[in-house]
Structure formats: structure tokens, C-alpha cells
Design a protein around this motif. Structure first.
Motif, mmCIF file in Angstrom:
data_model
loop_
_atom_site.group_PDB
_atom_site.id
_atom_site.type_symbol
_atom_site.label_atom_id
_atom_site.label_comp_id
_atom_site.label_asym_id
_atom_site.label_seq_id
_atom_site.Cartn_x
_atom_site.Cartn_y
_atom_site.Cartn_z
ATOM 1 N N PRO A 96 0.925 -1.219 0.063
ATOM 2 C CA PRO A 96 -0.075 -0.133 -0.033
ATOM 3 C C PRO A 96 0.756 1.411 0.036
ATOM 4 C CG PRO A 96 -0.863 -1.723 1.472
ATOM 5 C CD PRO A 96 0.383 -2.198 1.219
ATOM 6 N N ALA A 97 2.026 1.267 0.438
ATOM 7 C CA ALA A 97 2.822 2.419 0.475
ATOM 8 C C ALA A 97 3.772 2.462 -0.810
ATOM 9 C CB ALA A 97 3.929 2.122 1.497
ATOM 10 N N SER A 159 -6.708 6.900 -3.313
ATOM 11 C CA SER A 159 -7.456 6.083 -3.149
ATOM 12 C C SER A 159 -7.233 5.183 -2.263
ATOM 13 C CB SER A 159 -7.870 5.596 -4.593
ATOM 14 O OG SER A 159 -6.646 4.620 -5.091
ATOM 15 N N LEU A 160 -6.153 4.918 -1.750
ATOM 16 C CA LEU A 160 -5.700 3.653 -0.862
ATOM 17 C C LEU A 160 -5.658 4.175 0.571
ATOM 18 C CD1 LEU A 160 -2.358 2.481 -2.728
ATOM 19 C CD2 LEU A 160 -4.901 1.180 -2.477
ATOM 20 N N VAL A 161 -5.309 5.321 0.793
ATOM 21 C CA VAL A 161 -5.539 5.916 2.222
ATOM 22 C C VAL A 161 -6.134 6.992 2.569
ATOM 23 C CG1 VAL A 161 -2.946 5.280 2.528
ATOM 24 C CG2 VAL A 161 -3.525 7.618 1.695
ATOM 25 N N ARG A 165 -4.889 12.088 4.014
ATOM 26 C CA ARG A 165 -3.569 11.568 4.324
ATOM 27 C C ARG A 165 -2.798 11.918 2.865
ATOM 28 N NH1 ARG A 165 -3.242 5.921 6.533
ATOM 29 N NH2 ARG A 165 -4.928 6.697 8.038
ATOM 30 N N ALA A 166 -3.353 11.592 1.711
ATOM 31 C CA ALA A 166 -2.739 12.007 0.582
ATOM 32 C C ALA A 166 -2.114 13.431 0.447
ATOM 33 C CB ALA A 166 -3.389 11.359 -0.598
ATOM 34 N N ALA A 167 -2.944 14.171 0.844
ATOM 35 C CA ALA A 167 -2.764 15.714 0.727
ATOM 36 C C ALA A 167 -1.741 15.874 1.661
ATOM 37 C CB ALA A 167 -4.215 16.528 0.763
ATOM 38 N N LEU A 222 3.748 8.145 7.988
ATOM 39 C CA LEU A 222 2.525 8.997 7.802
ATOM 40 C C LEU A 222 1.487 8.466 7.073
ATOM 41 C CD1 LEU A 222 0.725 11.646 7.952
ATOM 42 C CD2 LEU A 222 2.268 12.479 5.991
ATOM 43 N N TRP A 223 1.925 7.621 5.952
ATOM 44 C CA TRP A 223 1.137 7.040 4.968
ATOM 45 C C TRP A 223 0.496 5.722 5.668
ATOM 46 C CZ3 TRP A 223 0.296 8.847 0.079
ATOM 47 C CH2 TRP A 223 -0.491 7.960 -0.989
ATOM 48 N N ALA A 224 1.013 5.142 6.500
ATOM 49 C CA ALA A 224 0.664 4.080 7.506
ATOM 50 C C ALA A 224 -0.297 4.363 8.560
ATOM 51 C CB ALA A 224 1.598 2.757 7.866
#
Length: 363
Positions: A96-97, A159-161, A165-167, A222-224
């Protein structure tokens, strides 16, 4: 036997929980990272206009100057490995990362394409640099294209996170790019100056290299979904590692084996670059440091003999010893931050192993 009797009988003890996989070696981590990230990079670069696609593919080592596929190529993929490992270390998954992992590698290679033009370097990864094959202007534009792709990767990963969070990841990446550009600008300005001090040089190195490494480890966490304190500790890990990595790179730029580094011996000295070992030597106040200061003044490239003499002066003035000791201290700082952020176990061991490889590499 009645149901009641059966219920009172002792039951067999539960089998012990299966142990997780053992930690991978640093080489294994990098290999697994490349296996995951390279297909994502290829897919991203494939979406570029044909001219930019060809330059990007050549720079990554996937094709020759005519666009014909070649085997091998590419770098170690250290930065995306840090993103993937950081995500796993805080409880997320590597796959996912992939969007931020691909993004940081695209940013890194944007900077390499531009650096080679600005520094006039003619060799990278044992082959001619992209600008020597396609021209300086097209190579710069290809770097710009890779930078654009990096932010597209992060945006698509929403679309995953989730969009929020993507921003936030995009903001973290953008800040790192600004620091990187600031560090590169300072590096260029040093070429026109003779009075660069050690604090300035350390600040430049943090911007040029440390900021993106800090971004990698913070971005993965952060992504996780890690909280601010943990993200901050992971950022500290990456920042200290990045500066240690840059010092190691500076040492290789003087004493690295061309067969391993893919660059000529004493390449940084030939171009009079004011790297950390050089600035530390000049600041030593020793006769060798004073002689080195005089030798490194001017703008013409040093000859092979002059560069070899300069390398001896850096060592005699203590620049090599200072750089080695400082890199080791920064590595220990990085590992201390890692111990704060990640509990004992496989993921911490893998990140520590990767950090030691980065700080003590030979190419």
C-alpha cells in the motif's frame, strides 16, 4: 463418556505462536524494494511524452540512447526502501505504500538529472550521463517531468489512504523538494566563494540530502497512519541518516573506487567542490589546510595530479578523519531515534541494517 465428563478433562496446551520471518539483510531489503518499486516507476515513466520517456528510461538504465531495452541498470533504490520499511515498522504494509515510495525515487532522480547538468558530470552508474547523450536542455526537462510524476503518484495513492492523508503526504514531499532545491542552490553558490564555513556546509548537506531522507521515513510512517510523535521520531531517524549518507558520499567523491562508484577518481576535487571533508580540512588551521585552501581557489578544473595532491592534503589536515567520525556519530543518532519510534523486532533490525549500509557503503 458423558458430555459433562468430557468437558472436565484437561485440554492439550495450545501450540506456540509461529515465529515471524527472520530479518532480511540490507541487500535483501533493497532487492525486495526494487522488485516492488521498479514496475511502478516503469508504469509512471511510460505515461510521459515519447521524448521524455526515452530520456527517463535511459537515465534509469532501462534502455540505451536509442530506446532499445537493456538489462540491469538503475540505482540501489535506498529511498523507496526506507518508505516501505517505515510503513511496515508502524504497522502498515509495504505494497500500500508503493505510491509514496515511487514518488521519492522520482524526486531523487529529478535531482540527479539536474545535478549532472549543473555539475558538468559526464558519468553516472558506469555510463554517460543523460545530458551528454540527449543535451542539457532535454535532460533538464526530463527531470521536470519526473518531478511532476512524483506528485501524481502521491495524488493517485489517495484512493488507498484517503484524500486527507494523501494531501498531507503531498505537503511533506513538497517541503522536502523545497529544502532539496535550497541545498542544491547553496552548493552551487559555494563554487563562487572561498569563505564557506563548516556550519554552512552542514546546512547545505542537510537540505541537499538529509531532507529527502527525512521525508522518506516520515512519509512511510504517515502513509501507514502513525501519529505525530512517531512520525516525528521517524523523521529524525531519516534526517540523521541522510546527513551521515551525504558525508559518506563526500568521502566516496574523493577516495571512492571508480569501478564501484561509476565516477572518476577524485571527481569532486577535480571540480573543486567544497564538500564536507574539504571544508573541515580547510577549517583545521593546519599548514595542510591552508595549502588546500589556496589550491581549491579558482574555477578551472584541477588536473589529475593536482586532485591527487589535494586528496593528500585533505587527509593530512584531518578532513577525512573528521568526516568519518561525524558520519558515525550521526548514524548513532539515527539509530537512537529509530529505537524511540520502533519497538524491538524484525522491522527495527531491518531499518538499522539499511542505515548501517547507507552510512558505510563503498559505492
Amino acid at each position: 463418556m458423558s458430555p459433562t465428563e468430557s468437558a472436565t478433562e484437561p485440554t492439550a496446551p495450545a501450540p506456540p505462536a509461529a515465529a515471524g520471518p527472520p530479518p532480511r539483510s540490507a541487500a535483501g531489503v533493497l532487492s525486495d524494494s526494487r522488485d516492488l518499486v521498479v514496475p511502478a516507476l516503469r508504469e509512471a515513466v511510460e505515461g510521459l511524452p515519447p521524448a521524455m520517456r526515452r530520456i527517463g528510461g535511459y537515465h534509469f538504465g532501462w534502455c540505451d540512447g536509442d530506446g532499445a531495452p537493456v538489462a540491469g541498470g538503475g540505482g540501489k533504490a535506498l529511498r523507496p526502501a526506507l518508505v516501505l520499511l517505515a510503513a511496515e515498522a508502524v504497522g502498515g504494509g509495504a505494497r500500500p505504500a508503493l505510491p509514496p515510495a515511487a514518488a521519492v525515487e522520482l524526486v531523487h532522480n529529478f535531482s540527479l538529472l539536474h545535478d549532472d547538468v549543473m555539475d558538468g558530470d559526464t558519468t553516472r552508474r558506469h555510463r554517460p550521463t543523460a545530458w551528454t547523450v540527449f543535451g542539457a536542455g532535454p535532460a533538464v526537462l526530463a527531470g521536470d517531468a519526473l518531478l511532476t510524476l512524483a506528485f501524481e503518484e502521491v495524488s493517485r495513492g489517495g484512493s488507498l489512504v484517503g484524500a486527507h492523508r494523501a494531501a498531507e503526504a503531498g505537503r511533506v514531499l513538497a517541503a522536502a523538494v523545497q529544502d532539496l532545491i535550497g541545498g542544491q542552490s547553496a552548493d552551487l553558490s559555494f563554487e563562487r566563494r572561498e569563505d564557506v564555513d563548516l556550519d554552512e556546509c552542514l546546512s547545505m548537506a542537510h537540505g541537499k540530502t538529509g531532507a529527502l531522507m527525512a521525508c522518506c521515513t516520515a512519509l512511510g510512517a504517515l502513509w501507514a497512519g502513525a501519529g505525530p510523535a512517531r512520525v516525528g521520531a521517524m523523521r529524525d531517524f531519516g534526517a540523521n541518516l541522510g546527513l551521515s549518507f551525504q558525508i559518506a558520499d563526500d568521502l566516496l567523491g574523493i577516495w571512492g573506487d571508480p569501478e564501484v562508484t561509476g565516477k572518476p577518481v577524485h571527481s569532486d576535487l577535480r571540480s573543486r567542490k567544497k564538500t564536507l571533508p574539504v571544508v573541515a580540512a580547510v577549517a583545521s588551521g593546519t599548514p595542510a589546510g591552508d595549502e588546500l585552501h589556496a589550491l581549491m581557489a579558482g574555477h578551472e578544473r584541477l588536473s589529475g595530479a593536482e586532485a591527487e595532491h589535494a586528496a593528500g592534503l585533505v587527509e593530512a589536515a584531518g578532513g577525512r578523519a573528521w568526516a568519518t567520525e561525524r558520519a558515525d556519530a550521526l548514524l548513532e543518532n539515527a539509530l537512537e531515534a529509530l529505537r524511540t519510534a520502533v519497538p524491538p523486532g524484525r522491522h527495527r533490525e531491518e531499518l538499522a541494517s539499511l542505515a548501517r549500509l547507507a552510512a558505510h557503503r563503498d559505492g
